[in-house]
Write a protein that holds these residues in place. Structure first.
Motif, PDB file in Angstrom:
ATOM      1  N   PHE A  69       0.829  -1.207   0.000  1.00  0.00           N
ATOM      2  CA  PHE A  69       0.000   0.000   0.000  1.00  0.00           C
ATOM      3  C   PHE A  69       0.863   1.257   0.000  1.00  0.00           C
ATOM      4  O   PHE A  69       0.537   2.240  -0.671  1.00  0.00           O
ATOM      5  N   VAL A  70       1.948   1.240   0.719  1.00  0.00           N
ATOM      6  CA  VAL A  70       2.847   2.398   0.755  1.00  0.00           C
ATOM      7  C   VAL A  70       3.495   2.608  -0.612  1.00  0.00           C
ATOM      8  O   VAL A  70       3.565   3.739  -1.115  1.00  0.00           O
ATOM      9  N   ILE A  71       3.957   1.533  -1.237  1.00  0.00           N
ATOM     10  CA  ILE A  71       4.618   1.651  -2.536  1.00  0.00           C
ATOM     11  C   ILE A  71       3.627   2.132  -3.598  1.00  0.00           C
ATOM     12  O   ILE A  71       3.922   3.060  -4.364  1.00  0.00           O
ATOM     13  N   PHE A  72       2.442   1.517  -3.650  1.00  0.00           N
ATOM     14  CA  PHE A  72       1.441   1.940  -4.625  1.00  0.00           C
ATOM     15  C   PHE A  72       0.989   3.373  -4.370  1.00  0.00           C
ATOM     16  O   PHE A  72       0.822   4.155  -5.306  1.00  0.00           O
ATOM     17  N   GLY A  73       0.818   3.728  -3.112  1.00  0.00           N
ATOM     18  CA  GLY A  73       0.390   5.088  -2.780  1.00  0.00           C
ATOM     19  C   GLY A  73       1.420   6.131  -3.164  1.00  0.00           C
ATOM     20  O   GLY A  73       1.067   7.216  -3.646  1.00  0.00           O
ATOM     21  N   SER A  74       2.694   5.836  -2.977  1.00  0.00           N
ATOM     22  CA  SER A  74       3.718   6.809  -3.344  1.00  0.00           C
ATOM     23  C   SER A  74       3.818   6.973  -4.860  1.00  0.00           C
ATOM     24  O   SER A  74       3.982   8.094  -5.361  1.00  0.00           O
ATOM     25  N   ILE A  75       3.695   5.886  -5.618  1.00  0.00           N
ATOM     26  CA  ILE A  75       3.725   5.996  -7.078  1.00  0.00           C
ATOM     27  C   ILE A  75       2.505   6.758  -7.577  1.00  0.00           C
ATOM     28  O   ILE A  75       2.614   7.656  -8.425  1.00  0.00           O
ATOM     29  N   PHE A  76       1.326   6.424  -7.047  1.00  0.00           N
ATOM     30  CA  PHE A  76       0.095   7.090  -7.460  1.00  0.00           C
ATOM     31  C   PHE A  76       0.138   8.583  -7.125  1.00  0.00           C
ATOM     32  O   PHE A  76      -0.241   9.415  -7.942  1.00  0.00           O
ATOM     33  N   SER A  77       0.605   8.930  -5.929  1.00  0.00           N
ATOM     34  CA  SER A  77       0.640  10.341  -5.545  1.00  0.00           C
ATOM     35  C   SER A  77       1.649  11.117  -6.382  1.00  0.00           C
ATOM     36  O   SER A  77       1.410  12.282  -6.711  1.00  0.00           O
ATOM     37  N   THR A  78       2.758  10.503  -6.762  1.00  0.00           N
ATOM     38  CA  THR A  78       3.741  11.174  -7.613  1.00  0.00           C
ATOM     39  C   THR A  78       3.145  11.486  -8.983  1.00  0.00           C
ATOM     40  O   THR A  78       3.297  12.603  -9.499  1.00  0.00           O
ATOM     41  N   VAL A  79       2.456  10.524  -9.575  1.00  0.00           N
ATOM     42  CA  VAL A  79       1.828  10.753 -10.877  1.00  0.00           C
ATOM     43  C   VAL A  79       0.710  11.790 -10.758  1.00  0.00           C
ATOM     44  O   VAL A  79       0.564  12.662 -11.615  1.00  0.00           O
ATOM     45  N   TYR A  80      -0.066  11.731  -9.694  1.00  0.00           N
ATOM     46  CA  TYR A  80      -1.171  12.670  -9.489  1.00  0.00           C
ATOM     47  C   TYR A  80      -0.659  14.106  -9.334  1.00  0.00           C
ATOM     48  O   TYR A  80      -1.193  15.032  -9.942  1.00  0.00           O
ATOM     49  N   ILE A  81       0.387  14.284  -8.548  1.00  0.00           N
ATOM     50  CA  ILE A  81       0.954  15.625  -8.351  1.00  0.00           C
ATOM     51  C   ILE A  81       1.558  16.152  -9.651  1.00  0.00           C
ATOM     52  O   ILE A  81       1.397  17.331  -9.987  1.00  0.00           O
ATOM     53  N   ALA A  82       2.223  15.279 -10.416  1.00  0.00           N
ATOM     54  CA  ALA A  82       2.781  15.710 -11.700  1.00  0.00           C
ATOM     55  C   ALA A  82       1.675  16.110 -12.668  1.00  0.00           C
ATOM     56  O   ALA A  82       1.815  17.090 -13.417  1.00  0.00           O
ATOM     57  N   GLN A  83       0.569  15.380 -12.653  1.00  0.00           N
ATOM     58  CA  GLN A  83      -0.572  15.721 -13.516  1.00  0.00           C
ATOM     59  C   GLN A  83      -1.157  17.081 -13.141  1.00  0.00           C
ATOM     60  O   GLN A  83      -1.446  17.903 -14.003  1.00  0.00           O
ATOM     61  N   LYS A  84      -1.343  17.311 -11.858  1.00  0.00           N
ATOM     62  CA  LYS A  84      -1.917  18.590 -11.407  1.00  0.00           C
ATOM     63  C   LYS A  84      -0.985  19.760 -11.714  1.00  0.00           C
ATOM     64  O   LYS A  84      -1.435  20.845 -12.084  1.00  0.00           O
ATOM     65  N   ARG A  85       0.317  19.563 -11.561  1.00  0.00           N
ATOM     66  CA  ARG A  85       1.275  20.635 -11.891  1.00  0.00           C
ATOM     67  C   ARG A  85       1.251  20.949 -13.376  1.00  0.00           C
ATOM     68  O   ARG A  85       1.345  22.109 -13.777  1.00  0.00           O
ATOM     69  N   ALA A  86       1.146  19.910 -14.215  1.00  0.00           N
ATOM     70  CA  ALA A  86       1.114  20.128 -15.661  1.00  0.00           C
ATOM     71  C   ALA A  86      -0.162  20.859 -16.065  1.00  0.00           C
ATOM     72  O   ALA A  86      -0.140  21.710 -16.955  1.00  0.00           O
TER      73      ALA A  86
END
Length: 90
Positions: free
Chosen positions: A56-73
């Motif tokens: 859960f920690v690994i999946f959550g960190s990957i998902f949050s990284t992609v989500y934050i990059a999407q919002k910044r873009a």
């Protein structure tokens, strides 16, 4: 030709399972069952919880990284992350 080899393999696996079931050492595999103390049980429980939480920690960190990059873009005027050259040209 395959028949005798498979037949022998089956008897070997049955024999191995029988030997492992009859060994008295297999009964001592549970560390808490015989002469276990509270500290050992607490340590085993914490290690199980730690190992169960890691996916859960690994999946959550990957998902949050992609989500934050999407919002910044999106915030910088684009449509989001461009996954292909065709999308980035539009």
């Amino acid at each position: 030709m395959q028949g005798p080899k498979i037949y022998r393999w089956g008897w070997r696996s049955v024999g191995l399972a029988t030997v492992m079931a009859l060994l008295p050492v297999a009964a001592w595999a549970c560390a808490v069952c015989f002469e276990g103390d509270d500290a050992l049980a607490r340590g085993l429980n914490m290690s199980i919880l730690f190992l169960m939480s890691m996916p859960f920690v690994i999946f959550g960190s990957i998902f949050s990284t992609v989500y934050i990059a999407q919002k910044r873009a999106q915030r910088h005027g684009g449509k989001g992350l461009a996954w292909t050259q065709k999308e980035s040209a539009q």
